[in-house]
Design a protein around this motif. Structure first.
Motif, PDB file in Angstrom:
ATOM      1  N   CYS A  31       0.721  -1.116  -0.119  1.00  0.00           N
ATOM      2  CA  CYS A  31      -0.015   0.011  -0.120  1.00  0.00           C
ATOM      3  C   CYS A  31       0.701   1.203   0.193  1.00  0.00           C
ATOM      4  CB  CYS A  31      -0.900   0.017   1.207  1.00  0.00           C
ATOM      5  SG  CYS A  31      -1.831  -1.347   1.518  1.00  0.00           S
ATOM      6  N   GLN A  85      -1.502   4.805   3.811  1.00  0.00           N
ATOM      7  CA  GLN A  85      -1.870   3.978   4.956  1.00  0.00           C
ATOM      8  C   GLN A  85      -3.151   4.601   5.579  1.00  0.00           C
ATOM      9  OE1 GLN A  85      -0.050   1.374   6.605  1.00  0.00           O
ATOM     10  NE2 GLN A  85       0.586   1.693   4.537  1.00  0.00           N
ATOM     11  N   THR A  86      -4.115   4.971   4.509  1.00  0.00           N
ATOM     12  CA  THR A  86      -5.445   5.766   4.477  1.00  0.00           C
ATOM     13  C   THR A  86      -6.354   4.553   4.690  1.00  0.00           C
ATOM     14  OG1 THR A  86      -4.716   7.253   3.098  1.00  0.00           O
ATOM     15  CG2 THR A  86      -7.165   7.043   3.518  1.00  0.00           C
ATOM     16  N   THR A  87      -7.419   4.755   5.679  1.00  0.00           N
ATOM     17  CA  THR A  87      -8.714   3.796   5.952  1.00  0.00           C
ATOM     18  C   THR A  87      -9.469   3.927   5.008  1.00  0.00           C
ATOM     19  OG1 THR A  87      -9.343   5.284   7.538  1.00  0.00           O
ATOM     20  CG2 THR A  87      -8.083   3.574   8.351  1.00  0.00           C
ATOM     21  N   PRO A 135      -5.011   0.162   8.220  1.00  0.00           N
ATOM     22  CA  PRO A 135      -4.322   1.030   7.706  1.00  0.00           C
ATOM     23  C   PRO A 135      -4.005   0.254   6.139  1.00  0.00           C
ATOM     24  CG  PRO A 135      -3.102   0.422   9.734  1.00  0.00           C
ATOM     25  CD  PRO A 135      -4.103  -0.720   9.536  1.00  0.00           C
ATOM     26  N   GLY A 136      -4.148   1.214   5.107  1.00  0.00           N
ATOM     27  CA  GLY A 136      -4.185   0.808   3.728  1.00  0.00           C
ATOM     28  C   GLY A 136      -5.315   0.468   3.171  1.00  0.00           C
ATOM     29  N   ALA A 192      -6.484   2.748   0.255  1.00  0.00           N
ATOM     30  CA  ALA A 192      -5.328   2.514  -0.900  1.00  0.00           C
ATOM     31  C   ALA A 192      -5.923   2.199  -2.079  1.00  0.00           C
ATOM     32  CB  ALA A 192      -4.187   1.828  -0.692  1.00  0.00           C
ATOM     33  N   PRO A 222       2.822  -1.523   4.251  1.00  0.00           N
ATOM     34  CA  PRO A 222       3.197  -0.371   4.018  1.00  0.00           C
ATOM     35  C   PRO A 222       4.164  -0.531   2.962  1.00  0.00           C
ATOM     36  CG  PRO A 222       3.582  -0.472   6.334  1.00  0.00           C
ATOM     37  CD  PRO A 222       3.254  -1.687   5.964  1.00  0.00           C
ATOM     38  N   GLY A 263       6.517   8.088   4.411  1.00  0.00           N
ATOM     39  CA  GLY A 263       6.386   6.558   4.048  1.00  0.00           C
ATOM     40  C   GLY A 263       6.720   6.306   2.605  1.00  0.00           C
TER      41      GLY A 263
END
Length: 311
Positions: A150, A153-155, A194-195, A198, A215, A248
């Protein structure tokens, strides 16, 4: 006396120069003054992931986010395969349609694969905001144990607001996308990973099929085997160095590992908006037509500096 070696570990200059070509240009510059330079192109899960992780690939006929035919590379690695979602359903600035772009083409490609080993899927740089719905129409299970790289790390439920506008969504369409995402019952249990958001929700959709989300930058750096120890200098960079670089991206991961190893690191950018903490940051000319020449000259300059420092 043994001369110091350099490591060229750039990401791509998107739309201008691949990570592989950027590394080659840097190596040419170092070699011109007699400094050995190892090439190690990198990525963060989007464009250039196959270049970074694979030496061999095959091409598949696929359909993009709007049903148009194209070809996509699938890389080979450790008896498994590496797929870039952006090879199949790439972001296309000439056609921004967040409501109409579909991930179905990616699902069709994944359904054809039968790797003997693991599957790695990089999901940065896509046109889609469909929560993976198109992919899930044609893909009921993954063909192998799968790791998803990803680039953010956006939800899941934050994705429409953060990425919808850049993919063409109006304010009203962003609100509609938020409603659509919350209506995807099969993704509810994965929404906060997290991700998950994406690639317009592809992260959550792949997680729902059993994939592990990681990540992208740190995973690619690990898989590529980046180890700064033993080098006199490491050079990394990307097309635009800004505040997102330190959040990141692959160059920031390289800087972090150089700091741990106590090895000097230089970060280049075709455009530099912010300096990268812990590294010397150098802006190139900013002219896309000069990118390869800029990197050759940077390698030349840094190689000369290494020679002078070695006495």
């Amino acid at each position: 006396m043994q001369l110091p070696r350099a490591l060229a570990a750039p990401a791509s200059l998107k739309g201008v120069l691949s990570a592989r070509d950027a590394a080659a240009a840097l190596e040419d510059g170092f070699a011109h003054v007699g400094i050995e330079c190892v090439q190690l192109p990198l990525a963060d899960g989007g464009e250039g992931t196959i270049d970074a992780l694979c030496d061999e690939w095959v091409e598949y006929p696929v359909r993009d986010a709007f049903g148009r035919p194209r070809t996509a590379r699938v890389g080979s690695r450790d008896h498994g395969v590496v797929v870039e979602a952006a090879q199949v359903i790439p972001f296309d600035s000439a056609r921004l349609d967040a409501m109409g772009a579909s991930s179905r083409g990616l699902g069709e490609l994944l359904a054809q694969l039968h790797p003997e080993g693991p599957l790695v899927v990089g999901i940065g740089g896509t046109a889609t905001m469909d929560g993976g719905a198109g992919m899930l129409e044609v893909l009921q299970e993954l063909p192998a144990p799968t790791t998803v790289l990803c680039d953010v790390q956006t939800t899941l439920y934050d994705a429409p607001r953060l990425f919808g506008p850049q993919k063409g969504a109006t304010a009203q369409q962003v609100a509609e996308l938020e409603r659509r995402f919350r209506a995807l019952d099969g993704l509810t249990g994965y929404a906060d990973l997290p991700g998950a958001g994406a690639a317009g929700g592809l992260g959550a959709a792949l997680a729902s099929l059993g994939a592990e989300l990681v990540p992208g930058a740190s995973a690619v750096v690990d898989l590529a085997g980046v180890d700064p120890a033993g080098y006199g200098l490491v050079v990394t960079g990307e097309g635009r160095v800004d505040q997102t670089t330190a959040e990141g991206k692959a160059p920031a991961e390289v800087v972090h590992r150089c700091a741990i190893a106590g090895v000097p690191c230089v970060v280049f950018g075709g455009v530099v908006e912010e300096l990268v903490p812990g590294a010397e940051t150098i802006a190139l000319s900013g002219d896309p037509a000069r990118a390869a020449r800029d990197l050759f000259e940077l390698g030349l300059r840094l190689g000369t500096r290494l020679l002078d420092a070695s006495g």
